[in-house]
Structures are given as C-alpha cells and as structure tokens.
Design a protein around this motif. Structure first.
Motif, PDB file in Angstrom:
ATOM      1  N   ALA A  63      24.103  40.595  45.195  1.00 51.23           N
ATOM      2  CA  ALA A  63      23.767  40.470  46.357  1.00 51.23           C
ATOM      3  C   ALA A  63      23.648  38.766  46.663  1.00 51.23           C
ATOM      4  CB  ALA A  63      22.263  40.781  46.629  1.00 51.23           C
ATOM      5  N   LEU A  64      23.526  38.083  45.455  1.00 51.99           N
ATOM      6  CA  LEU A  64      23.649  36.645  45.653  1.00 51.99           C
ATOM      7  C   LEU A  64      25.318  35.902  45.920  1.00 51.99           C
ATOM      8  CD1 LEU A  64      22.448  33.776  45.308  1.00 51.99           C
ATOM      9  CD2 LEU A  64      22.658  33.982  42.883  1.00 51.99           C
ATOM     10  N   SER A  65      26.197  36.955  45.665  1.00 50.91           N
ATOM     11  CA  SER A  65      27.446  36.450  45.887  1.00 50.91           C
ATOM     12  C   SER A  65      28.107  36.684  47.260  1.00 50.91           C
ATOM     13  CB  SER A  65      28.487  37.574  45.098  1.00 50.91           C
ATOM     14  OG  SER A  65      28.539  38.743  45.595  1.00 50.91           O
ATOM     15  N   ALA A 217      30.818  39.352  39.150  1.00 57.44           N
ATOM     16  CA  ALA A 217      31.430  40.640  39.276  1.00 57.44           C
ATOM     17  C   ALA A 217      31.573  40.934  40.923  1.00 57.44           C
ATOM     18  CB  ALA A 217      30.681  41.747  38.742  1.00 57.44           C
ATOM     19  N   GLY A 218      30.326  40.457  41.688  1.00 56.50           N
ATOM     20  CA  GLY A 218      30.440  40.739  43.233  1.00 56.50           C
ATOM     21  C   GLY A 218      31.250  39.867  43.824  1.00 56.50           C
ATOM     22  N   LYS A 219      31.479  38.785  43.497  1.00 57.12           N
ATOM     23  CA  LYS A 219      32.703  37.801  44.103  1.00 57.12           C
ATOM     24  C   LYS A 219      34.040  38.394  43.866  1.00 57.12           C
ATOM     25  CE  LYS A 219      34.009  32.777  44.242  1.00 57.12           C
ATOM     26  NZ  LYS A 219      33.808  31.644  43.339  1.00 57.12           N
ATOM     27  N   TYR A 220      34.282  38.750  42.491  1.00 62.10           N
ATOM     28  CA  TYR A 220      35.659  39.414  42.206  1.00 62.10           C
ATOM     29  C   TYR A 220      35.655  40.717  43.008  1.00 62.10           C
ATOM     30  CZ  TYR A 220      39.334  41.271  39.377  1.00 62.10           C
ATOM     31  OH  TYR A 220      40.468  41.766  39.125  1.00 62.10           O
ATOM     32  N   ARG A 224      38.965  41.280  45.118  1.00 59.41           N
ATOM     33  CA  ARG A 224      40.318  41.798  44.508  1.00 59.41           C
ATOM     34  C   ARG A 224      39.786  43.456  44.268  1.00 59.41           C
ATOM     35  NH1 ARG A 224      42.295  37.513  40.177  1.00 59.41           N
ATOM     36  NH2 ARG A 224      42.473  35.703  41.602  1.00 59.41           N
ATOM     37  N   GLY A 225      38.646  43.835  44.470  1.00 60.56           N
ATOM     38  CA  GLY A 225      37.972  45.004  43.850  1.00 60.56           C
ATOM     39  C   GLY A 225      38.500  46.299  44.670  1.00 60.56           C
ATOM     40  N   LYS A 226      39.248  45.990  45.872  1.00 58.98           N
ATOM     41  CA  LYS A 226      39.839  47.176  46.431  1.00 58.98           C
ATOM     42  C   LYS A 226      41.274  47.448  46.265  1.00 58.98           C
ATOM     43  CE  LYS A 226      36.234  47.698  49.892  1.00 58.98           C
ATOM     44  NZ  LYS A 226      36.172  48.211  51.451  1.00 58.98           N
ATOM     45  N   THR A 227      41.789  46.846  44.969  1.00 59.24           N
ATOM     46  CA  THR A 227      43.098  47.011  44.614  1.00 59.24           C
ATOM     47  C   THR A 227      43.036  47.742  43.161  1.00 59.24           C
ATOM     48  OG1 THR A 227      43.208  45.044  43.331  1.00 59.24           O
ATOM     49  CG2 THR A 227      43.993  45.097  45.802  1.00 59.24           C
TER      50      THR A 227
END
Length: 370
Positions: A63-65, A217-220, A224-227
């Motif tokens: 959430a912080l990201s 992890a949230g920022k990443y 790029r998380g949807k590839t």
C-alpha cells in the motif's frame, strides 16, 4: 508504467486473504483443540499460521508503494506529519485494544479502572505502526536503494546483537531483556507461560524488512508486474529468498517470536511467490470470480481486524448460564461437529461475521482510514 490511481486487484486480494486468515487463526473456538497448522510454532520452526502477520506487514508495504507517488506533490513537513500521525494513531488503537474494556472488578467486587501499570504496551498494531513509520521515513528521505541497504544491514546485525546481549532461548533472549528493562514484566504479553512479548521493541527492527520488501514488490508490480517476464522475476526472487532463508537457518533459526532475519527472508520469499501466483490467476488467466470476497476484507482491513479482536473480548465478557458467551457458543453449537473441527468452524463463522460487517460497510461506501 501504471497510471496514478490505478488499482491492482491482485494486491487487494492478497491483502484481503491475509486479513481473512488472520481472523481464523486468532479466534479458534478452543485453542486446546486447534489443528496444528493453525497454531504458531512453539519456538524455532515455522507453521502456515506464522506467515499471516508478516504477510500483513508485507501488504502494508504494498500500500505504501501507491501512497508515496502522492507524496511527491506534497511538502516535506506535510508528508512527515502524515507518517507520524498515522503511526501514532495505529499504535494508540493497538494499545487501547489491549486495555479494553478499560474497567474490571477488584477483590471487593467494585468496578475500577484497569490500571495502566498492568496493560500490555507492544502488540500487533504497535509493531505495524513502528515498522511502517521507520520504513516510510527511510523510503521518503533516502529513497529505495539506500533503504534496502539499511534494511539489509539491520538483518545482518540482528543476530550479533541478540548473541551479544543474550541467547536464542525463550528465557535468555535480548528481546525479553530489553522489554523487561524498558517496560517491566507487567506490560508484557503473558501467553508464553512467562512474561515475554513476541512483538517486542528489539524484534520490531527486523520486521521493517517485511514492510520494505512489500514496498519494493508493490513498486515493481506497478511497473512490470503485468508482463510474463516481470511475473517470472518476482517468482524467482521469492524462491531465491526462500532458499537463502533455509540455508541461513542452519546458523540462525527461523523464529517468529524473535522475528529472526531468516524469518524475514523466509516469509518475504513466500509472499512474493504467493503474490506472483495470485497475479497469474487474476490478471493473466482473468479468473476474478470470488475475488470480491477478499476485496471486502482488503477495503477496510484495520477496522475489520479491530472488530474481530474487540468482538471476541466482548463475547468473553457476556455471561450465559455461568460461562462466557464465547465458551457457551462453542460448547452448545460448534463442539457437536467435533472438538477440532468444531473449533475450526467457530473461527470460520467468526470470520464470516466480520466479513458480513465489512460487506455492509462496502455497500454503503464506508471506508475507515487512519
């Protein structure tokens, strides 16, 4: 790159699953007849239940990201004020939860104010407040790279500090010694058979790692998380941390109650892999049926958690035929399903009650924020 304000369903589902499981493991009908996987490890070691709390902290980092992108357009004083205010409120809510119902009967059967001198100071929400505050301040002022380095140094130094001022036993650890010196034994958790707080001050420092990892992890994921490549790297990173944790465990045991550095790496690794699986199912396969159930928890996590804890306290306060309502419900309804399964059904039923309250709040667009 994600757009400002964009929601990630997988992160909402992850947070909701964490709250759901936290309620189940915290409220068995009878702790003496609870399935082993739903109990914490007695000391060194790990059970599925031990993953719940660090996952909550990992979700706080997620959430912080999202929040930090809004801070870029605010003054430093306003950002720091927001961080400190939120941390103080969460800490206070945690303390008041342990102090509740604030009054008790003395030996003369008179209703008196429960003394502050016997109230637990640290706890679940208090740990979240402190770890969130330190992680948020570091990330805001030092940015991501420096914060990760500082967090790694904390994890590397934690064992030497523990060994310098104590050992890794329940009665001789440095966490207990610091809390006893700082607060006295009457302010500590009494559920271990002796005064010892598994959410003590010293062991809160390595827990910053769970929040920082959740942020990274949230920022990443936003970037790029949807590839498929991004998803694969998240899974590989989680598995790598998992392997390192088990290798390091040979010299520094995984221990939730001391929140050892190996425990941090182990739980972060598992959370990354679980999150990657959720992203694959929800975003790649498009299977979103049933996700709303967990979203209800994720939209009001703090309120629902407080409801689950305070509600149980109230059930223990209401007498029915000479026993607390909590016990009466278990004995007269749930125990007919068997000692162990009945205890589990009680926990699931309480979780569903809390979910129903969350559902009503969501339908009315009421969201409790701190």
């Amino acid at each position: 790159m994600s757009l400002p304000g964009q929601r990630f369903l997988a992160l909402d589902v992850f947070r909701g699953m964490t709250i759901c499981l936290m309620i189940i493991v915290n409220t068995p009908g009878n702790e003496a007849t609870t399935y082993a996987p739903l109990l914490h490890a007695s000391w060194h070691g790990f059970t599925p239940t031990d993953l719940v709390f660090p996952s909550f902290m990992f979700a706080v980092g997620n959430a912080l990201s999202f929040v930090m992108r809004k801070w870029e357009f605010m003054s430093t004083s306003k950002v720091v004020g927001k961080i400190l205010k939120r941390s103080a409120l969460i800490f206070l809510l945690g303390f008041l939860m342990y102090w509740f119902p604030f009054f008790k009967y003395n030996e003369q059967h008179q209703l008196v104010l429960s003394p502050f001198s016997e109230t637990r100071v640290f706890g679940v929400l208090q740990r979240i407040a402190i770890a969130y505050m330190l992680a948020a301040l570091m990330l805001y002022f030092f940015k991501t790279r420096a914060t990760v380095i500082i967090t790694a140094i904390i994890l590397l130094l934690y064992k030497p500090v523990l060994m310098m001022f104590g050992d890794l036993t329940l009665t001789g650890n440095a966490v207990l010694k610091l809390d006893t010196w700082l607060l006295g034994v009457k302010h500590l958790y009494m559920g271990e058979g002796l005064p010892f707080d598994p959410e003590g001050l010293l062991s809160t420092l390595p827990s910053i790692g769970n929040v920082v990892a959740g942020f990274v992890a949230g920022k990443y994921i936003q970037e790029r998380g949807k590839t498929y490549e991004g998803l694969a790297k998240l899974m590989i990173a989680g598995f790598g941390l998992f392997i390192v944790a088990y290798w390091w465990n040979l010299g520094f045991p995984i221990n939730k109650k001391l929140w050892t550095s190996t425990f941090v790496l182990h739980t972060v690794g598992l959370d990354c892999m679980i999150l990657a699986c959720i992203i694959y199912v929800v975003d790649f396969l498009g299977r979103t049926k049933g996700t709303y159930f967990f979203q209800v928890f994720g939209k009001n996590p703090l309120f629902i958690y407080l409801l689950s804890e305070i509600g149980v306290i109230i059930l223990w306060m209401i007498p029915v035929n000479g026993v607390p309502l909590f016990q009466w419900l278990y004995k007269n309804i749930f125990e007919y399903a068997g000692a162990y399964f009945g205890s589990f059904l009680f926990a699931v039923s309480w979780m569903l009650f809390c979910w129903l309250v969350g559902l009503i709040l969501d339908k009315r667009k009421i969201y409790v924020r701190v």
